[in-house]
Scaffold this active site. Sequence first.
Site, PDB file in Angstrom:
ATOM      1  N   ILE A 116      97.651  38.601  24.672  1.00 27.11           N
ATOM      2  CA  ILE A 116      96.650  39.572  25.120  1.00 27.11           C
ATOM      3  C   ILE A 116      96.133  39.212  26.519  1.00 27.11           C
ATOM      4  O   ILE A 116      95.922  40.082  27.357  1.00 27.11           O
ATOM      5  CB  ILE A 116      95.479  39.620  24.099  1.00 27.11           C
ATOM      6  CG1 ILE A 116      95.983  40.178  22.760  1.00 27.11           C
ATOM      7  CG2 ILE A 116      94.320  40.445  24.640  1.00 27.11           C
ATOM      8  CD1 ILE A 116      94.990  40.057  21.616  1.00 27.11           C
ATOM      9  N   ASP A 172      90.908  23.863  30.351  1.00 24.30           N
ATOM     10  CA  ASP A 172      90.590  23.805  28.921  1.00 24.30           C
ATOM     11  C   ASP A 172      89.152  24.315  28.805  1.00 24.30           C
ATOM     12  O   ASP A 172      88.216  23.673  29.297  1.00 24.30           O
ATOM     13  CB  ASP A 172      90.696  22.348  28.432  1.00 24.30           C
ATOM     14  CG  ASP A 172      90.334  22.217  26.960  1.00 24.30           C
ATOM     15  OD1 ASP A 172      89.799  23.179  26.374  1.00 24.30           O
ATOM     16  OD2 ASP A 172      90.580  21.126  26.402  1.00 24.30           O
ATOM     17  N   VAL A 173      88.984  25.470  28.166  1.00 24.11           N
ATOM     18  CA  VAL A 173      87.651  26.091  28.141  1.00 24.11           C
ATOM     19  C   VAL A 173      86.623  25.259  27.363  1.00 24.11           C
ATOM     20  O   VAL A 173      85.418  25.503  27.478  1.00 24.11           O
ATOM     21  CB  VAL A 173      87.692  27.533  27.579  1.00 24.11           C
ATOM     22  CG1 VAL A 173      88.492  28.461  28.474  1.00 24.11           C
ATOM     23  CG2 VAL A 173      88.196  27.567  26.139  1.00 24.11           C
ATOM     24  N   ASN A 202      89.219  35.331  26.943  1.00 21.81           N
ATOM     25  CA  ASN A 202      90.288  35.658  25.999  1.00 21.81           C
ATOM     26  C   ASN A 202      90.789  34.440  25.221  1.00 21.81           C
ATOM     27  O   ASN A 202      91.253  34.594  24.093  1.00 21.81           O
ATOM     28  CB  ASN A 202      91.441  36.305  26.779  1.00 21.81           C
ATOM     29  CG  ASN A 202      92.724  36.318  26.003  1.00 21.81           C
ATOM     30  OD1 ASN A 202      92.935  37.171  25.140  1.00 21.81           O
ATOM     31  ND2 ASN A 202      93.605  35.348  26.273  1.00 21.81           N
ATOM     32  N   TYR A 239      87.505  31.058  11.414  1.00 26.50           N
ATOM     33  CA  TYR A 239      87.824  32.024  12.484  1.00 26.50           C
ATOM     34  C   TYR A 239      86.873  33.218  12.408  1.00 26.50           C
ATOM     35  O   TYR A 239      86.311  33.637  13.419  1.00 26.50           O
ATOM     36  CB  TYR A 239      89.275  32.490  12.337  1.00 26.50           C
ATOM     37  CG  TYR A 239      89.712  33.476  13.415  1.00 26.50           C
ATOM     38  CD1 TYR A 239      90.040  33.041  14.692  1.00 26.50           C
ATOM     39  CD2 TYR A 239      89.794  34.848  13.146  1.00 26.50           C
ATOM     40  CE1 TYR A 239      90.447  33.936  15.681  1.00 26.50           C
ATOM     41  CE2 TYR A 239      90.202  35.741  14.123  1.00 26.50           C
ATOM     42  CZ  TYR A 239      90.528  35.282  15.387  1.00 26.50           C
ATOM     43  OH  TYR A 239      90.926  36.175  16.366  1.00 26.50           O
ATOM     44  N   LYS A 258      84.238  34.426  15.383  1.00 21.24           N
ATOM     45  CA  LYS A 258      84.297  35.706  16.092  1.00 21.24           C
ATOM     46  C   LYS A 258      83.005  36.513  15.910  1.00 21.24           C
ATOM     47  O   LYS A 258      82.587  37.239  16.811  1.00 21.24           O
ATOM     48  CB  LYS A 258      85.525  36.502  15.649  1.00 21.24           C
ATOM     49  CG  LYS A 258      86.834  35.885  16.152  1.00 21.24           C
ATOM     50  CD  LYS A 258      86.902  35.857  17.695  1.00 21.24           C
ATOM     51  CE  LYS A 258      88.203  35.312  18.228  1.00 21.24           C
ATOM     52  NZ  LYS A 258      88.332  35.376  19.691  1.00 21.24           N
TER      53      LYS A 258
HETATM   54  P1  NDP Z   1      97.806  33.592  21.968  1.00 21.76           P
HETATM   55  O1  NDP Z   1      97.804  32.354  21.152  1.00 21.76           O
HETATM   56  O2  NDP Z   1      99.080  34.349  22.135  1.00 21.76           O
HETATM   57  O3  NDP Z   1      97.228  33.302  23.425  1.00 21.76           O
HETATM   58  C1  NDP Z   1      96.044  32.577  23.607  1.00 21.76           C
HETATM   59  C2  NDP Z   1      96.174  31.730  24.833  1.00 21.76           C
HETATM   60  O4  NDP Z   1      94.960  30.976  25.004  1.00 21.76           O
HETATM   61  C3  NDP Z   1      97.314  30.719  24.711  1.00 21.76           C
HETATM   62  O5  NDP Z   1      98.037  30.660  25.907  1.00 21.76           O
HETATM   63  C4  NDP Z   1      96.562  29.439  24.424  1.00 21.76           C
HETATM   64  O6  NDP Z   1      97.278  28.264  24.791  1.00 21.76           O
HETATM   65  C5  NDP Z   1      95.326  29.618  25.267  1.00 21.76           C
HETATM   66  N1  NDP Z   1      94.293  28.677  24.875  1.00 21.76           N
HETATM   67  C6  NDP Z   1      94.076  28.136  23.651  1.00 21.76           C
HETATM   68  N2  NDP Z   1      93.102  27.249  23.710  1.00 21.76           N
HETATM   69  C7  NDP Z   1      92.681  27.196  25.001  1.00 21.76           C
HETATM   70  C8  NDP Z   1      91.715  26.426  25.673  1.00 21.76           C
HETATM   71  N3  NDP Z   1      90.996  25.508  25.042  1.00 21.76           N
HETATM   72  N4  NDP Z   1      91.545  26.654  26.996  1.00 21.76           N
HETATM   73  C9  NDP Z   1      92.294  27.558  27.661  1.00 21.76           C
HETATM   74  N5  NDP Z   1      93.248  28.294  27.067  1.00 21.76           N
HETATM   75  C10 NDP Z   1      93.437  28.112  25.749  1.00 21.76           C
HETATM   76  O7  NDP Z   1      96.707  34.527  21.339  1.00 21.76           O
HETATM   77  P2  NDP Z   1      96.416  36.103  21.474  1.00 21.76           P
HETATM   78  O8  NDP Z   1      96.866  36.596  22.772  1.00 21.76           O
HETATM   79  O9  NDP Z   1      96.865  36.737  20.242  1.00 21.76           O
HETATM   80  O10 NDP Z   1      94.826  36.058  21.384  1.00 21.76           O
HETATM   81  C11 NDP Z   1      93.977  36.153  22.500  1.00 21.76           C
HETATM   82  C12 NDP Z   1      92.562  36.369  21.998  1.00 21.76           C
HETATM   83  O11 NDP Z   1      92.510  37.539  21.187  1.00 21.76           O
HETATM   84  C13 NDP Z   1      92.015  35.234  21.129  1.00 21.76           C
HETATM   85  O12 NDP Z   1      90.661  35.041  21.421  1.00 21.76           O
HETATM   86  C14 NDP Z   1      92.185  35.768  19.723  1.00 21.76           C
HETATM   87  O13 NDP Z   1      91.285  35.189  18.813  1.00 21.76           O
HETATM   88  C15 NDP Z   1      91.896  37.239  19.955  1.00 21.76           C
HETATM   89  N6  NDP Z   1      92.422  38.109  18.930  1.00 21.76           N
HETATM   90  C16 NDP Z   1      93.774  38.157  18.685  1.00 21.76           C
HETATM   91  C17 NDP Z   1      94.264  38.978  17.695  1.00 21.76           C
HETATM   92  C18 NDP Z   1      95.707  39.054  17.372  1.00 21.76           C
HETATM   93  O14 NDP Z   1      96.032  39.681  16.343  1.00 21.76           O
HETATM   94  N7  NDP Z   1      96.620  38.504  18.169  1.00 21.76           N
HETATM   95  C19 NDP Z   1      93.368  39.822  16.887  1.00 21.76           C
HETATM   96  C20 NDP Z   1      91.978  39.710  17.241  1.00 21.76           C
HETATM   97  C21 NDP Z   1      91.537  38.884  18.224  1.00 21.76           C
HETATM   98  P3  NDP Z   1      98.044  27.457  23.628  1.00 21.76           P
HETATM   99  O15 NDP Z   1      99.109  28.379  23.099  1.00 21.76           O
HETATM  100  O16 NDP Z   1      98.592  26.265  24.349  1.00 21.76           O
HETATM  101  O17 NDP Z   1      97.042  27.092  22.576  1.00 21.76           O
END
Ligand code: NDP
Length: 257
Positions: free
Chosen positions: A22, A67-68, A94, A162, A166
């Site tokens: 996303i 790293d957030v 995100n 989770y 949220k």
């Molecule tokens: P992904 O896992 O595909 O992407 C999330 C990205 O955030 C990854 O690149 C991840 O890296 C990175 N990330 C994780 N932890 C950190 C950190 N501490 N600092 C910086 N970056 C970080 O997830 P989505 O794209 O699916 O999700 C994006 C957002 O949308 C999230 O907040 C999720 O909760 C929310 N969401 C997603 C849904 C879904 O169905 N996909 C539904 C509802 C909400 P790494 O892979 O190395 O951990």
Amino acid sequence: MYLEMFNLKGRTAVVTGGGQGIGFACAQALGEAGAKVVVAELLADRVEKAVAELKALGVDAYGAELDVTDSKAVADLAAKVAADHGGASILVNNAGIAFSDVKAEDTSDEHWAKHFRVNVDGVFYCCREFGKLMLAAGKGSVVNIGSMSGFIVNKPQPQSFYNASKAAVHHLTKSLACEWGARGVRVNSVAPTYIETPLTLFGAQNQEMLKTWLDMTPMGRMGQPHEIASTVLFLASDASSLLTGSIIAADGGYTCW
Ligand code: NDP
């Protein structure tokens, strides 16, 4: 007049976790609308790859390893974005994690804390540090990626950690909207349904779980990253100038049933 409201020329946007899923789609959407985009992501190689892909799409993209959950690193990035780009008027929080399908009684302290560190602390740190820049400039739009899980309890996979994280994002959104509303900074959330990204692979690859997900969704399908990015674009832009503290469900109708 109306199309012009979506024009983000001259603005800088920071997208956390913008390296895939996303977040990447959000970076592309904001970039296509004219914003400079800073992809702030955990892994250096993913930052590099995302920036190269965005540039190939014609986006004015920059990368930052972040790293957030590291509040100092977030403050340092905000200072760097201020120095390099004169601030950021768009922030998309995100970055998030969901290691689902763990029962509450089996959830370890670490598992609980990890979700709150990334999904809640990380969102707050970024809001606080980039919010300071926006408040100083008297304008800005923060878009937090919440989840339908902040409204409902998912079925069949247990994931109390989770869902609670949220719900916290949604209420943080409303709290900051009230604190900053009169000072030109809007704060909104998008609450997606299941979106096809690496995060939902555990369910999408499990036929029984996937069937439950789709049966519970009026539209009968999962969403795609671009369907969240377009909602984020709306919230980031002047087209949503009267919206603050809103949690927009982009969920194929899931929360109606
Ligand atoms: P992904 O896992 O595909 O992407 C999330 C990205 O955030 C990854 O690149 C991840 O890296 C990175 N990330 C994780 N932890 C950190 C950190 N501490 N600092 C910086 N970056 C970080 O997830 P989505 O794209 O699916 O999700 C994006 C957002 O949308 C999230 O907040 C999720 O909760 C929310 N969401 C997603 C849904 C879904 O169905 N996909 C539904 C509802 C909400 P790494 O892979 O190395 O951990």
